[in-house]
Design a protein around this motif. Structure first.
Motif, PDB file in Angstrom:
ATOM      1  N   LEU A 216     -67.122  16.660 -11.391  1.00 31.54           N
ATOM      2  CA  LEU A 216     -67.995  15.613 -10.849  1.00 31.54           C
ATOM      3  C   LEU A 216     -67.816  14.334 -11.650  1.00 31.54           C
ATOM      4  CD1 LEU A 216     -71.333  17.554 -10.153  1.00 31.54           C
ATOM      5  CD2 LEU A 216     -69.504  16.973  -8.557  1.00 31.54           C
ATOM      6  N   ASP A 217     -67.967  13.213 -10.955  1.00 33.33           N
ATOM      7  CA  ASP A 217     -67.780  11.907 -11.576  1.00 33.33           C
ATOM      8  C   ASP A 217     -69.100  11.195 -11.863  1.00 33.33           C
ATOM      9  OD1 ASP A 217     -64.704  11.455 -11.411  1.00 33.33           O
ATOM     10  OD2 ASP A 217     -65.259  12.238  -9.438  1.00 33.33           O
ATOM     11  N   GLY A 218     -70.189  11.928 -11.778  1.00 31.35           N
ATOM     12  CA  GLY A 218     -71.496  11.353 -12.035  1.00 31.35           C
ATOM     13  C   GLY A 218     -72.508  11.884 -11.041  1.00 31.35           C
ATOM     14  N   TYR A 219     -73.740  11.417 -11.161  1.00 31.62           N
ATOM     15  CA  TYR A 219     -74.788  11.850 -10.242  1.00 31.62           C
ATOM     16  C   TYR A 219     -75.773  10.716  -9.986  1.00 31.62           C
ATOM     17  CZ  TYR A 219     -77.325  12.758 -14.650  1.00 31.62           C
ATOM     18  OH  TYR A 219     -77.886  12.645 -15.889  1.00 31.62           O
ATOM     19  N   TRP A 220     -76.363  10.776  -8.789  1.00 33.54           N
ATOM     20  CA  TRP A 220     -77.395   9.828  -8.385  1.00 33.54           C
ATOM     21  C   TRP A 220     -78.757  10.452  -8.657  1.00 33.54           C
ATOM     22  CZ3 TRP A 220     -77.124   4.850  -7.029  1.00 33.54           C
ATOM     23  CH2 TRP A 220     -78.235   4.249  -6.432  1.00 33.54           C
ATOM     24  N   LEU A 221     -79.689   9.638  -9.127  1.00 34.92           N
ATOM     25  CA  LEU A 221     -81.015  10.112  -9.494  1.00 34.92           C
ATOM     26  C   LEU A 221     -82.038   9.563  -8.498  1.00 34.92           C
ATOM     27  CD1 LEU A 221     -82.873  11.545 -11.534  1.00 34.92           C
ATOM     28  CD2 LEU A 221     -82.782   9.468 -12.951  1.00 34.92           C
ATOM     29  N   HIS A 222     -82.615  10.460  -7.708  1.00 33.20           N
ATOM     30  CA  HIS A 222     -83.627  10.098  -6.712  1.00 33.20           C
ATOM     31  C   HIS A 222     -84.997  10.496  -7.233  1.00 33.20           C
ATOM     32  CE1 HIS A 222     -85.760  10.199  -2.749  1.00 33.20           C
ATOM     33  NE2 HIS A 222     -86.341  11.260  -3.289  1.00 33.20           N
ATOM     34  N   LEU A 223     -85.962   9.571  -7.180  1.00 32.59           N
ATOM     35  CA  LEU A 223     -87.332   9.860  -7.590  1.00 32.59           C
ATOM     36  C   LEU A 223     -88.301   9.490  -6.476  1.00 32.59           C
ATOM     37  CD1 LEU A 223     -89.591  10.544  -9.619  1.00 32.59           C
ATOM     38  CD2 LEU A 223     -89.480   8.149 -10.369  1.00 32.59           C
ATOM     39  N   ASP A 224     -89.052  10.472  -6.036  1.00 33.14           N
ATOM     40  CA  ASP A 224     -90.226  10.247  -5.197  1.00 33.14           C
ATOM     41  C   ASP A 224     -91.423  10.422  -6.119  1.00 33.14           C
ATOM     42  OD1 ASP A 224     -92.496  10.593  -3.568  1.00 33.14           O
ATOM     43  OD2 ASP A 224     -91.367  11.560  -1.970  1.00 33.14           O
ATOM     44  N   VAL A 225     -92.265   9.398  -6.228  1.00 32.52           N
ATOM     45  CA  VAL A 225     -93.324   9.452  -7.229  1.00 32.52           C
ATOM     46  C   VAL A 225     -94.414  10.454  -6.886  1.00 32.52           C
ATOM     47  CG1 VAL A 225     -92.833   7.105  -7.981  1.00 32.52           C
ATOM     48  CG2 VAL A 225     -94.640   7.494  -6.289  1.00 32.52           C
ATOM     49  N   ASP A 226     -94.331  11.096  -5.712  1.00 32.81           N
ATOM     50  CA  ASP A 226     -95.292  12.162  -5.450  1.00 32.81           C
ATOM     51  C   ASP A 226     -94.959  13.438  -6.221  1.00 32.81           C
ATOM     52  OD1 ASP A 226     -93.393  13.615  -3.943  1.00 32.81           O
ATOM     53  OD2 ASP A 226     -94.260  13.060  -2.014  1.00 32.81           O
ATOM     54  N   ILE A 227     -93.933  13.406  -7.069  1.00 31.97           N
ATOM     55  CA  ILE A 227     -93.716  14.482  -8.027  1.00 31.97           C
ATOM     56  C   ILE A 227     -94.875  14.537  -9.017  1.00 31.97           C
ATOM     57  CG2 ILE A 227     -92.402  13.106  -9.696  1.00 31.97           C
ATOM     58  CD1 ILE A 227     -90.600  15.524 -10.156  1.00 31.97           C
ATOM     59  N   LEU A 228     -95.562  13.397  -9.186  1.00 34.30           N
ATOM     60  CA  LEU A 228     -96.736  13.346 -10.054  1.00 34.30           C
ATOM     61  C   LEU A 228     -97.924  14.022  -9.383  1.00 34.30           C
ATOM     62  CD1 LEU A 228     -96.355   9.659 -11.218  1.00 34.30           C
ATOM     63  CD2 LEU A 228     -96.263  11.648 -12.738  1.00 34.30           C
ATOM     64  N   ASP A 229     -98.799  14.565 -10.185  1.00 30.07           N
ATOM     65  CA  ASP A 229    -100.023  15.151  -9.656  1.00 30.07           C
ATOM     66  C   ASP A 229    -100.902  14.056  -9.047  1.00 30.07           C
ATOM     67  OD1 ASP A 229    -101.595  17.856  -9.824  1.00 30.07           O
ATOM     68  OD2 ASP A 229    -103.051  16.268 -10.247  1.00 30.07           O
ATOM     69  N   PRO A 230    -101.623  14.344  -7.962  1.00 25.21           N
ATOM     70  CA  PRO A 230    -102.478  13.324  -7.349  1.00 25.21           C
ATOM     71  C   PRO A 230    -103.554  12.784  -8.283  1.00 25.21           C
ATOM     72  CG  PRO A 230    -102.167  15.170  -5.855  1.00 25.21           C
ATOM     73  CD  PRO A 230    -101.576  15.582  -7.158  1.00 25.21           C
ATOM     74  N   SER A 231    -103.940  13.545  -9.298  1.00 22.80           N
ATOM     75  CA  SER A 231    -104.890  13.014 -10.270  1.00 22.80           C
ATOM     76  C   SER A 231    -104.300  11.854 -11.060  1.00 22.80           C
ATOM     77  CB  SER A 231    -105.330  14.123 -11.231  1.00 22.80           C
ATOM     78  OG  SER A 231    -104.233  14.592 -12.004  1.00 22.80           O
ATOM     79  N   VAL A 232    -102.963  11.810 -11.116  1.00 23.08           N
ATOM     80  CA  VAL A 232    -102.245  10.740 -11.800  1.00 23.08           C
ATOM     81  C   VAL A 232    -101.805   9.669 -10.810  1.00 23.08           C
ATOM     82  CG1 VAL A 232    -100.210  10.210 -13.203  1.00 23.08           C
ATOM     83  CG2 VAL A 232    -101.442  12.375 -13.534  1.00 23.08           C
ATOM     84  N   MET A 233    -101.267  10.099  -9.665  1.00 21.27           N
ATOM     85  CA  MET A 233    -100.686   9.174  -8.693  1.00 21.27           C
ATOM     86  C   MET A 233    -101.135   9.542  -7.281  1.00 21.27           C
ATOM     87  SD  MET A 233     -99.015   6.566  -7.851  1.00 21.27           S
ATOM     88  CE  MET A 233     -98.605   6.091  -9.527  1.00 21.27           C
ATOM     89  N   PRO A 234    -102.315   9.081  -6.875  1.00 20.50           N
ATOM     90  CA  PRO A 234    -102.776   9.351  -5.516  1.00 20.50           C
ATOM     91  C   PRO A 234    -102.192   8.401  -4.475  1.00 20.50           C
ATOM     92  CG  PRO A 234    -104.438   8.129  -6.709  1.00 20.50           C
ATOM     93  CD  PRO A 234    -103.340   8.405  -7.692  1.00 20.50           C
ATOM     94  N   ALA A 235    -101.516   7.338  -4.904  1.00 21.33           N
ATOM     95  CA  ALA A 235    -101.057   6.294  -3.994  1.00 21.33           C
ATOM     96  C   ALA A 235     -99.689   6.639  -3.412  1.00 21.33           C
ATOM     97  CB  ALA A 235    -101.013   4.950  -4.712  1.00 21.33           C
ATOM     98  N   VAL A 236     -99.643   7.767  -2.693  1.00 20.10           N
ATOM     99  CA  VAL A 236     -98.419   8.246  -2.067  1.00 20.10           C
ATOM    100  C   VAL A 236     -98.742   8.760  -0.672  1.00 20.10           C
ATOM    101  CG1 VAL A 236     -97.278   8.813  -4.250  1.00 20.10           C
ATOM    102  CG2 VAL A 236     -98.668  10.540  -3.094  1.00 20.10           C
TER     103      VAL A 236
END
Length: 297
Positions: A216-236
Motif C-alpha cells: 500500500l502507498d498510504g491511506y485516507w483517514l475518514h472521520l464522522d464525528v458521531d464516533i463520539l458519544d452523544p454526551s460529548v457530541m450531540p450535534a450530529v
C-alpha cells in the motif's frame, strides 16, 4: 484545508427542511479551527460547493445522486491538486458522501491506497442488504468498497475505490446492523466498546496492520464525528450512545494522522449547536488530533 460544505448525502431532518452539515466549515471557522491550523502551517485551498439539495430519492436512485457525483468529481480534482503540491489534504465537511470524492481522487492516482473509516456507524447499507437505500451518508463505506449502485460506486469506471481487505473501520456500536457483514469482509472492524475496553494503542495497532503495510502507498483517514458519544457530541445526524470521549478520539487521530495521506471530517451539524460550544469542543479535538497529518508519509 479544503472546505466541502455538502449536505447532499443526508435525509431531511424534517419535511421541507435540509440538513445543517453544509454550515459546518464556517461554524468551525468561527470556533477557531482554521486559525489554529493556520498557526501550525496549514494553508487554505478554497471551497468545493455542492449543488442544490433536493429530497428526490426514488427506487434505484439516491437522494441528490447526480449532484453527489458531480461534487465528487470536483472534490477529487481539488484533492489531486493539493497532493500534486506535496501537501496532505484535510477536507472539512459536510456529510459522509465526501468519501466518494476522496476515493475517486485516489483511484486516479498511481499506487494503491487503504482506508481508515472512523465512524459511529458502519455506513454499510447497500442494495445487497437493504431495500431502503436512499442517503449516501449512511451508505458511504459500502459505496467506497464497491457494493453500491454503479452510479456512485463506480464513477468513471474507477470503482471500487478501496479494496475491502485494505479497509479498516473503527467506532461502530456493538448493535450495528452490519457489524457481522463488515467484520467478515473488511480488513478489520474495531467497535467503540472494544476501543474503550482495550485502549487506543491496541486499536491503532489493529488498524495500522491493515492499512500501513507492504503493498500500500498510504491511506485516507475518514472521520464522522458521531464516533463520539452523544454526551460529548450531540450535534450530529444520528447520535447513538456508547461512543468515544473527546480524549480517546484525539488520541486515536493523533496516532493515525501522521502516516495518512489525507483526511476528512464529516457530519457535524451546527443547527444542533446553537451556542457554538460543540464546535469549540470539536476544534479542541481536531487540532491536536490532526496537526501532524501526513508528516510521516
Amino acid at each position: 484545508m479544503i472546505s466541502a460544505p455538502t449536505n447532499l448525502g443526508l435525509r431531511p431532518p424534517a419535511p421541507t427542511s435540509v440538513p445543517g452539515t453544509a454550515k459546518a466549515p464556517e461554524a468551525l471557522r468561527e470556533a477557531g479551527l482554521y486559525r489554529r491550523f493556520a498557526e501550525r502551517g496549514a494553508r487554505e485551498r478554497g471551497v468545493v460547493l455542492p449543488g442544490r439539495y433536493a429530497d428526490d430519492a426514488e427506487p434505484g436512485v439516491l437522494r441528490n445522486q447526480a449532484a453527489i457525483v458531480e461534487h465528487a468529481r470536483r472534490l477529487a480534482g481539488r484533492v489531486e491538486a493539493v497532493r500534486a503540491d506535496g501537501l496532505a489534504p484535510l477536507v472539512i465537511g459536510g456529510d459522509c458522501s465526501l468519501l466518494v470524492g476522496a476515493g475517486v481522487a485516489l483511484r486516479r492516482a498511481p499506487g494503491r491506497y487503504g482506508l481508515v473509516h472512523l465512524d459511529g456507524h458502519t455506513d454499510f447499507r447497500h442494495p445487497g442488504n437493504s431495500d431502503q437505500c436512499a442517503s449516501l451518508a449512511g451508505e458511504d463505506l459500502a459505496a467506497a468498497v464497491g457494493l453500491h449502485w454503479p452510479a456512485v460506486a463506480d464513477i468513471d469506471g474507477l470503482g471500487p475505490y478501496f479494496d475491502p481487505a485494505d479497509t479498516a473501520h473503527a467506532g461502530c456500536r456493538d448493535d450495528d446492523t452490519a457489524l457481522a457483514e463488515t467484520t467478515a469482509l473488511l480488513g478489520t472492524v474495531v467497535t467503540a466498546a472494544r476501543i474503550r475496553r482495550q485502549g487506543v494503542p491496541e486499536a491503532t495497532r489493529l488498524i495500522l496492520d491493515v492499512v500501513d503495510r507492504d503493498g500500500l502507498d498510504g491511506y485516507w483517514l475518514h472521520l464522522d464525528v458521531d464516533i463520539l458519544d452523544p454526551s460529548v457530541m450531540p450535534a450530529v445526524d444520528s447520535p447513538d450512545p456508547g461512543g468515544l470521549d473527546a480524549v480517546e478520539l484525539a488520541d486515536l487521530l493523533a496516532a493515525l494522522a501522521p502516516r495518512a495521506i489525507g483526511a476528512q471530517v464529516t457530519v457535524f451539524d451546527p443547527d444542533l449547536d446553537p451556542d457554538g460550544s460543540r464546535a469549540r469542543l470539536l476544534a479542541d479535538v481536531l487540532v491536536p488530533g490532526l496537526e501532524a497529518l501526513g508528516e510521516r508519509r
